[in-house]
Design a protein around this motif. Structure first.
Motif, short mmCIF file in Angstrom:
data_model
loop_
_atom_site.label_atom_id
_atom_site.label_comp_id
_atom_site.label_asym_id
_atom_site.label_seq_id
_atom_site.Cartn_x
_atom_site.Cartn_y
_atom_site.Cartn_z
N ILE A 14 0.84 -1.20 0.00
CA ILE A 14 0.00 0.00 0.00
C ILE A 14 0.87 1.25 0.00
N GLN A 15 1.88 1.24 0.86
CA GLN A 15 2.77 2.40 0.96
C GLN A 15 3.49 2.68 -0.35
N VAL A 16 4.01 1.64 -0.99
CA VAL A 16 4.68 1.81 -2.29
C VAL A 16 3.72 2.45 -3.28
N GLY A 17 2.50 1.93 -3.35
CA GLY A 17 1.51 2.48 -4.27
C GLY A 17 1.16 3.93 -3.97
N PRO A 42 -0.78 1.74 -18.65
CA PRO A 42 -1.45 2.39 -17.52
C PRO A 42 -2.11 1.40 -16.57
N THR A 43 -2.49 0.25 -17.06
CA THR A 43 -3.11 -0.76 -16.20
C THR A 43 -2.14 -1.20 -15.12
N LEU A 44 -0.88 -1.42 -15.50
CA LEU A 44 0.14 -1.81 -14.53
C LEU A 44 0.35 -0.70 -13.50
N ILE A 45 0.42 0.54 -13.96
CA ILE A 45 0.62 1.67 -13.05
C ILE A 45 -0.54 1.72 -12.04
N GLY A 46 -1.76 1.58 -12.51
CA GLY A 46 -2.93 1.60 -11.64
C GLY A 46 -2.91 0.46 -10.63
N ARG A 47 -2.52 -0.73 -11.07
CA ARG A 47 -2.47 -1.88 -10.15
C ARG A 47 -1.43 -1.66 -9.06
N ILE A 48 -0.29 -1.07 -9.41
CA ILE A 48 0.74 -0.79 -8.41
C ILE A 48 0.22 0.25 -7.44
N GLU A 49 -0.37 1.31 -7.96
CA GLU A 49 -0.87 2.39 -7.10
C GLU A 49 -1.99 1.92 -6.16
N ARG A 50 -2.75 0.94 -6.59
CA ARG A 50 -3.84 0.41 -5.76
C ARG A 50 -3.42 -0.79 -4.93
N ALA A 51 -2.15 -1.18 -5.04
CA ALA A 51 -1.60 -2.34 -4.31
C ALA A 51 -2.37 -3.62 -4.64
N ILE A 60 8.94 -1.60 -10.18
CA ILE A 60 8.95 -0.66 -9.06
C ILE A 60 10.21 0.20 -9.14
N TYR A 61 11.33 -0.42 -9.42
CA TYR A 61 12.59 0.31 -9.54
C TYR A 61 12.52 1.34 -10.68
N MET A 62 11.99 0.92 -11.82
CA MET A 62 11.87 1.83 -12.97
C MET A 62 10.97 3.02 -12.63
N LEU A 63 9.88 2.76 -11.93
CA LEU A 63 8.98 3.85 -11.54
C LEU A 63 9.67 4.81 -10.57
N CYS A 64 10.40 4.25 -9.61
CA CYS A 64 11.13 5.10 -8.66
C CYS A 64 12.12 5.99 -9.38
N LYS A 65 12.86 5.42 -10.33
CA LYS A 65 13.84 6.22 -11.08
C LYS A 65 13.13 7.31 -11.88
N GLN A 66 12.05 6.97 -12.53
CA GLN A 66 11.33 7.93 -13.37
C GLN A 66 10.72 9.06 -12.55
N LEU A 67 10.28 8.73 -11.32
CA LEU A 67 9.57 9.71 -10.49
C LEU A 67 10.47 10.35 -9.43
N ASP A 68 11.76 10.04 -9.47
CA ASP A 68 12.73 10.58 -8.49
C ASP A 68 12.35 10.21 -7.06
N VAL A 69 11.99 8.95 -6.86
CA VAL A 69 11.65 8.43 -5.54
C VAL A 69 12.75 7.47 -5.12
N ASN A 70 13.21 7.57 -3.88
CA ASN A 70 14.24 6.69 -3.37
C ASN A 70 13.62 5.33 -3.06
N LEU A 71 14.09 4.29 -3.74
CA LEU A 71 13.54 2.95 -3.57
C LEU A 71 13.65 2.47 -2.12
N CYS A 72 14.76 2.71 -1.49
CA CYS A 72 14.94 2.26 -0.10
C CYS A 72 13.95 2.93 0.84
N ASP A 73 13.66 4.19 0.61
CA ASP A 73 12.74 4.93 1.49
C ASP A 73 11.31 4.39 1.45
N ILE A 74 10.89 3.89 0.31
CA ILE A 74 9.50 3.45 0.22
C ILE A 74 9.31 2.05 0.81
N LEU A 75 10.40 1.35 1.09
CA LEU A 75 10.28 -0.01 1.61
C LEU A 75 10.32 -0.09 3.13
#
Length: 124
Positions: A14-17, A42-51, A60-75
């Motif tokens: 949930i937090q990752v999404g 977009p279906t994959l993006i929606g599924r991730i966002e809705r957990a 997840i890693y690709m999304l973090c890189k694209q959105l400038d989100v630290n992968l370690c922080d979201i886990l």
């Protein structure tokens, strides 16, 4: 080695999404636009966002890189107030906050609160 409960895993999903959704909304991207940027849909993006379901760590890693989100922080599981604050902020960034989206966000907040209560009981 510490074993994680299904409650902790669900909270992390949930937090990752939530964090990725907020980052996408902050950048003003639609799920379709973000999907194109990572060569996905977009279906994959929606599924991730809705957990919903399981997602590869590669995506997840690709999304973090694209959105400038630290992968370690979201886990690392955040506190209930912090996660609810992320949901509230995402609601404010929504361009078209329909009744369905409002219901989704309210349901998500209840789910988060329930999971934290359950986690608290499990840890006693």
């Amino acid at each position: 080695m510490r074993k994680y409960s299904s409650t902790e895993i669900e909270l992390i999903n949930i937090q990752v999404g939530c964090i990725l959704r907020l980052a996408r909304l902050r950048k003003g991207l639609s799920q379709l636009e973000l999907g194109h940027q990572i060569d996905s849909n977009p279906t994959l993006i929606g599924r991730i966002e809705r957990a919903e379901g399981k997602t590869s760590w590669e995506k997840i890693y690709m999304l973090c890189k694209q959105l400038d989100v630290n992968l370690c922080d979201i886990l690392k599981i955040k506190g209930v107030d912090s996660l609810l604050s992320i949901v509230e902020e995402a609601m404010r960034f929504e361009d078209k906050l329909t009744q369905d989206k409002t219901n989704f966000y309210n349901s998500l907040k209840r789910r988060i609160q329930d999971l934290f209560k359950l986690l608290s009981k499990e840890q006693k």
